[in-house]
Design a protein around this motif. Structure first.
Motif, PDB file in Angstrom:
ATOM      1  N   ARG A  58      76.108  13.653  18.217  1.00 27.85           N
ATOM      2  CA  ARG A  58      75.672  14.451  19.362  1.00 27.85           C
ATOM      3  C   ARG A  58      75.980  15.902  19.039  1.00 27.85           C
ATOM      4  N   PHE A  59      74.980  16.773  19.175  1.00 27.91           N
ATOM      5  CA  PHE A  59      75.195  18.193  18.933  1.00 27.91           C
ATOM      6  C   PHE A  59      74.288  19.002  19.832  1.00 27.91           C
ATOM      7  N   GLY A  60      74.582  20.309  19.931  1.00 30.40           N
ATOM      8  CA  GLY A  60      73.763  21.154  20.776  1.00 30.40           C
ATOM      9  C   GLY A  60      74.219  22.594  20.761  1.00 30.40           C
ATOM     10  N   ASP A  61      73.628  23.362  21.672  1.00 26.51           N
ATOM     11  CA  ASP A  61      73.881  24.801  21.728  1.00 26.51           C
ATOM     12  C   ASP A  61      74.403  25.191  23.112  1.00 26.51           C
ATOM     13  N   THR A  65      70.890  22.537  25.282  1.00 22.89           N
ATOM     14  CA  THR A  65      70.066  21.667  24.452  1.00 22.89           C
ATOM     15  C   THR A  65      71.008  20.652  23.836  1.00 22.89           C
ATOM     16  N   ASP A  66      70.968  19.420  24.318  1.00 24.20           N
ATOM     17  CA  ASP A  66      71.858  18.348  23.878  1.00 24.20           C
ATOM     18  C   ASP A  66      71.028  17.331  23.114  1.00 24.20           C
ATOM     19  N   CYS A 110      64.112  21.763  20.031  1.00 21.57           N
ATOM     20  CA  CYS A 110      64.635  22.929  19.316  1.00 21.57           C
ATOM     21  C   CYS A 110      65.773  23.576  20.095  1.00 21.57           C
ATOM     22  N   VAL A 111      66.816  23.937  19.379  1.00 22.78           N
ATOM     23  CA  VAL A 111      67.893  24.705  19.991  1.00 22.78           C
ATOM     24  C   VAL A 111      67.431  26.152  20.103  1.00 22.78           C
TER      25      VAL A 111
END
Length: 197
Positions: A58-61, A65-66, A110-111
Motif C-alpha cells: 500500500r502506498f500513496g501521496d 491517492t491510496d 496517478c499520484v
C-alpha cells in the motif's frame, strides 16, 4: 451604447453556461488517469529472510491517492542486481528470496505529489525480512518515492511501514502525524489491482 450592453449580457450568459456545463471539453484531471509504477523490494541476506507467502503493498501521496496491491507476488517482473540495476536474466524467478532485489510492475491511479508512505503486509506463517522498498512512477519520476527501510522481520497480517507525508519540524524534533489505515469498501478494479477511495 445599448448594443454594447447586449453584447456584454450575451458574453456573461455564455460564460455562465460554460462554467455550469462542467468539464466536458477540459482534459481529465491527472489523478483520474492510470500510471505504471515500478516497485523495487530487497530481501535481506539473514537466515530465513525469504518468504513464499503473499505480500500486499500500500502506498500513496499527500493528496489522498491510496494504491493498494494485494498479492504483490503475482506482479513480479524480474530480479535485478543490487549493485548495478540491470536484469540478471529473463528467467522467471520466485520473488522475495534471501539476498535478492525484485522488481514488480503495478498499474493504478496517478499520484499528484511525491509518494510519501509505503506499507507492506505479510500473509501466511513464514517470516520475511525486507531490506528496503522504493516506488518509481514511470510516467513522472518527480513523484517517485524515497527509499523506505525495513531491516527487520515483518509482523504477520498487519500493515507495517513508514509515512513521511505529514511531518513538521518543531524545536523538540520532527513531529509525525499518525496515519490510521482502515478497511474501506472496494469501489472498483483498475487493471489487476483494486483501488479504494
Amino acid at each position: 451604447m445599448k448594443n454594447c450592453r447586449g453584447s456584454t449580457c450575451i458574453f456573461c450568459v455564455l460564460l455562465l453556461a460554460m462554467l455550469a456545463g462542467g468539464d466536458e471539453g477540459a482534459p481529465k484531471s491527472k489523478n483520474k488517469e492510470n500510471c505504471t509504477y515500478a516497485v523495487t523490494i530487497e530481501t535481506t541476506c539473514t537466515k530465513e529472510a525469504e518468504t513464499s507467502n503473499p505480500v500486499s503493498l500500500r502506498f500513496g501521496d499527500t493528496k489522498s491517492t491510496d494504491i493498494l496491491v494485494k498479492h504483490l507476488n503475482s506482479k513480479h517482473v524480474r530480479q535485478v542486481d543490487p549493485l548495478w540495476p540491470t536484469v540478471l536474466d529473463d528467467v522467471p524467478r520466485k520473488p522475495f528470496q534471501a539476498c535478492n532485489v525484485d522488481e514488480f510492475q503495478v498499474t493504478g491511479p496517478c499520484v499528484v505529489s511525491p509518494i510519501c508512505y509505503l506499507y507492506l503486509k505479510l500473509g501466511g506463517e513464514d517470516d520475511w525480512r525486507p531490506g528496503f522498498a522504493q516506488v518509481r512512477v514511470l510516467e513522472g519520476s518527480h513523484h517517485s518515492s524515497e527509499y523506505f527501510y525495513f531491516r527487520r522481520y515483518l509482523p504477520r497480517h498487519v500493515w507495517h511501514g513508514s509515512d513521511i507525508c505529514d511531518r513538521e519540524v518543531t524545536p523538540f524534533g520532527i513531529k509525525h502525524k499518525r496515519k490510521v489505515l482502515t478497511l474501506k469498501p472496494y469501489i472498483g478494479n483498475v487493471g489487476s489491482i483494486k483501488i479504494q477511495n
